[in-house]
Every structure is written in C-alpha cells, then in structure tokens.
Design an enzyme around this catalytic site. Structure first.
Site, mmCIF file in Angstrom:
data_model
loop_
_atom_site.group_PDB
_atom_site.id
_atom_site.type_symbol
_atom_site.label_atom_id
_atom_site.label_comp_id
_atom_site.label_asym_id
_atom_site.label_seq_id
_atom_site.Cartn_x
_atom_site.Cartn_y
_atom_site.Cartn_z
ATOM 1 N N LYS A 52 2.394 0.769 9.909
ATOM 2 C CA LYS A 52 1.449 1.048 8.816
ATOM 3 C C LYS A 52 0.056 0.521 9.170
ATOM 4 O O LYS A 52 -0.950 1.202 8.969
ATOM 5 C CB LYS A 52 1.965 0.418 7.512
ATOM 6 C CG LYS A 52 3.223 1.106 6.990
ATOM 7 C CD LYS A 52 3.930 0.319 5.903
ATOM 8 C CE LYS A 52 5.288 0.955 5.577
ATOM 9 N NZ LYS A 52 6.072 0.197 4.600
ATOM 10 N N GLN A 96 6.150 -5.595 1.865
ATOM 11 C CA GLN A 96 7.278 -5.008 2.592
ATOM 12 C C GLN A 96 8.602 -5.566 2.053
ATOM 13 O O GLN A 96 8.785 -6.778 1.984
ATOM 14 C CB GLN A 96 7.133 -5.315 4.099
ATOM 15 C CG GLN A 96 8.127 -4.586 4.964
ATOM 16 C CD GLN A 96 7.970 -3.060 4.934
ATOM 17 O OE1 GLN A 96 6.864 -2.538 4.961
ATOM 18 N NE2 GLN A 96 9.084 -2.339 4.861
ATOM 19 N N ASP A 119 2.273 1.752 -2.904
ATOM 20 C CA ASP A 119 3.680 2.051 -2.622
ATOM 21 C C ASP A 119 4.322 2.808 -3.791
ATOM 22 O O ASP A 119 5.419 3.342 -3.656
ATOM 23 C CB ASP A 119 4.464 0.748 -2.376
ATOM 24 C CG ASP A 119 4.812 0.563 -0.905
ATOM 25 O OD1 ASP A 119 4.749 1.561 -0.157
ATOM 26 O OD2 ASP A 119 5.145 -0.573 -0.519
#
Ligand code: NDP
Length: 294
Positions: A52, A96, A119
C-alpha cells in the site's frame, strides 16, 4: 475462459490517479496523504502494508507508516489514531488488521474519523453503503466491483453467490452486488459456515465470490459452465520449493475450475492488486472531499 487480470486493471486505475495527482500538484493543491498503522510484525500484514505504501509512492501520494509494538496498549493506540485524526495533512487512515488480541478492532475502527476512513470499515461508512449513500467502500469488495467494471461485465439479473460473510469482504460484497447499479443488480445469496448444501447453491451461480479463507475450497463440481469466479482468498501454505517457504493459495482450485468459467481471477494477481487500487481511489476521494481541492 478469460482471465480477469487484476494487475492490468489496477494499473489502469493507478495511471489515472497518477495523472490527477500531477494536475493537483501543477495547480499548487494538496496531494493525498495516507497514514498506515501497523501493529506488531505479522509477515502477511507487513507485506500488505508495504504494498500500500509502495502504491502511494508510485502514484505521487504522501504516505506515513506508523509502526507500533504489539505490546502497545489499546489506549495508546487510540491516542495515535486521535493524533492522525487531528493531523490536517493526513487525508486517509488505515489500521492493518488483525490487531493483537488485547485490542478491540471495533474500538479502533470506530475511533477513525469517518472522513478519513479510507478502508470503509467505520460503522458510518458501512451504514451509508447499506443505504446506497455515497461512502467509502471497503477496499476489497470495491476493488472487485472496479474489476467487473474494467472488463465491462454486465451483471444485471445474474445470480451471485458470495461465500463468506465477514464485515470487510463478504457482507459488503453482497450489498454491492445487489445494489441498483451496474455492475450490480444481481440476485444475491450470501453463504457462510452454517449454510446447508453449499455445493448445490454455488452450482446455481452465475457469479461466485469465494471469500472464506479455505485454500482450494471451490472445486469443479460446484461451478456451473460459463460462471464468473472471483477468488478473494489468500492463504499462505508451506511450500519448501519457494524461497519464502510458502506459496499463496486462493479459495478456488484454479486449474480444475478455470476451464469451466467465462471469467476467473488468478491468485495472486487478481483481487489483491484491485484492493490496493480501490484503497488508492478512496484516498484520492478523501483528499479532494476534505480539502475541496478539485
Ligand atoms: P473471515 O475469516 O473474517 O471470514 C470468513 C468467512 O467465511 C466467514 O463468514 C465464515 O463463516 C465463512 N466460512 C468459513 N469456512 C466456511 C465454509 N467451510 N463454508 C462456508 N463458509 C465458510 O475472512 P475474511 O473475509 O477477512 O477473508 C477471507 C479470505 O480473503 C482470506 O483468505 C483473506 O486472507 C482473504 N482476503 C483477501 C484480500 C485481498 O486483497 N485479496 C483482502 C481481504 C481478505 P462464519 O461467519 O459462519 O464463520
């Protein structure tokens, strides 16, 4: 059978974003800035976050990687999120997952400012998605929709079977495929570990989205001729022939299923790169919405 090439489709999205970032720069406007929070040193999480951050660099975004020990307290992590929420330069925040067991995913996700929730896991983002309102969409299902769009697949009226009902993949996927959009407008069956006759249900599907995390679970007898098969699973299985000591396996037994399909995603190189492209798109949108700079 046509391969749904996530590398190719994600590159097209990243190229478009690169151009748009160059325009922002040329006009002296703020470029997107993604902050990624990584707790502990889980190998798979390191790989995903690394990819990412790398994508941010390629497109021209700023990125910040916040690395924290897995012994960090929940309160300290919530303070870090608060600092990122208040950092005017940061447009998007991702934490994460999975987090260590002593930290509540739910508390941490809910602490992220909805305007920076790239997200798409915050309850506000999920609620807006369910209501069909503009929102950040969870990157993996969003990426799958972008992949179907890239290949101009008209899914109207199809029967889609989604296997897996997690909050980040299966459930939002079922909502997106059933929405009055194209791609979308499917009749959706959402399956999980308590589903009876899963094989028979899959066999009726025009589209199968396999998101259960069980390597090579979907076999040929479960797939109708001409079906579209989207393989979300990524599991590391020991493989001594690889330098890393593991191979990545999808949830679909590719060699067996591919000859039956009209379209299928490979693993790796299918849904994975699309997830990153969707995250990059969300981050761009967060930046322009927060700064009103487009
Ligand atoms: P979860 O473990 O959170 O959810 C798995 C789901 O599959 C659950 O709903 C579970 O049912 C269901 N399930 C498990 N076993 C069976 C079974 N035998 N039959 C039917 N359903 C079953 O996983 P995630 O959704 O987070 O991830 C799924 C997979 O996708 C993983 O391999 C993950 O690594 C991968 N992934 C890939 C991404 C990418 O970018 N390509 C991104 C995110 C995930 P129940 O609810 O009843 O327990």
């Amino acid at each position: 059978m046509e391969l749904l090439d996530g590398k190719l489709a994600s590159q097209a999205i990243k190229d478009e974003l690169t151009l748009r970032v160059a325009e922002l720069k040329a006009e002296g406007k703020k470029v997107p800035h993604l902050a990624a929070v990584l707790v502990g040193n889980n190998g798979a999480s390191e790989t995903y976050v690394g990819a990412k951050v790398k994508a941010c660099g390629e497109i021209g975004y700023r990125s910040t990687l916040v690395r924290l020990e897995d012994t960090i307290s929940e309160n300290r992590l919530l303070t870090v999120i608060d600092e990122l929420n208040n950092d005017m330069d940061v447009d998007g925040i991702l934490v994460q997952l999975p987090l260590p067991k002593h930290i509540s995913d739910e508390k941490v996700i809910t602490a992220i400012l909805p305007s920076k929730d790239v997200d798409g896991f915050h309850p506000q983002s999920v609620g807006r998605l369910v209501l069909g309102q503009p929102s950040f969409i969870s990157a993996t299902p969003h990426g799958i929709m972008l992949l179907l769009e890239h290949y101009k697949i008209d899914t109207r009226g199809m029967h889609a079977v989604v296997v897996g009902r997690s909050n980040i993949v299966g459930r939002p996927m079922s909502i997106l495929l059933s929405a009055n959009t194209n791609p979308g407008n499917c009749t959706v069956t959402l399956c999980h570990s308590q589903t009876r006759n899963l094989g028979e249900i899959c066999k009726q599907a025009d589209i199968i989205v396999a998101a259960l995390g069980k390597p090579e679970f979907v076999r040929a007898p479960m797939v109708k001729k001409g079906a579209i098969v989207i393989d979300v699973g990524i599991t590391r299985v020991p493989d001594t022939s690889k330098k890393s000591g593991f191979a990545l396996k999808g949830d679909v037994k590719f060699d067996e299923v591919a000859p039956l399909c009209s379209y299928i995603t490979p693993v790796p190189g299918g849904v994975g790169p699309m997830t990153i492209a969707a995250l990059m798109k969300n981050t761009f949108n967060a930046c322009v919405e927060r700064n009103g700079n487009e």
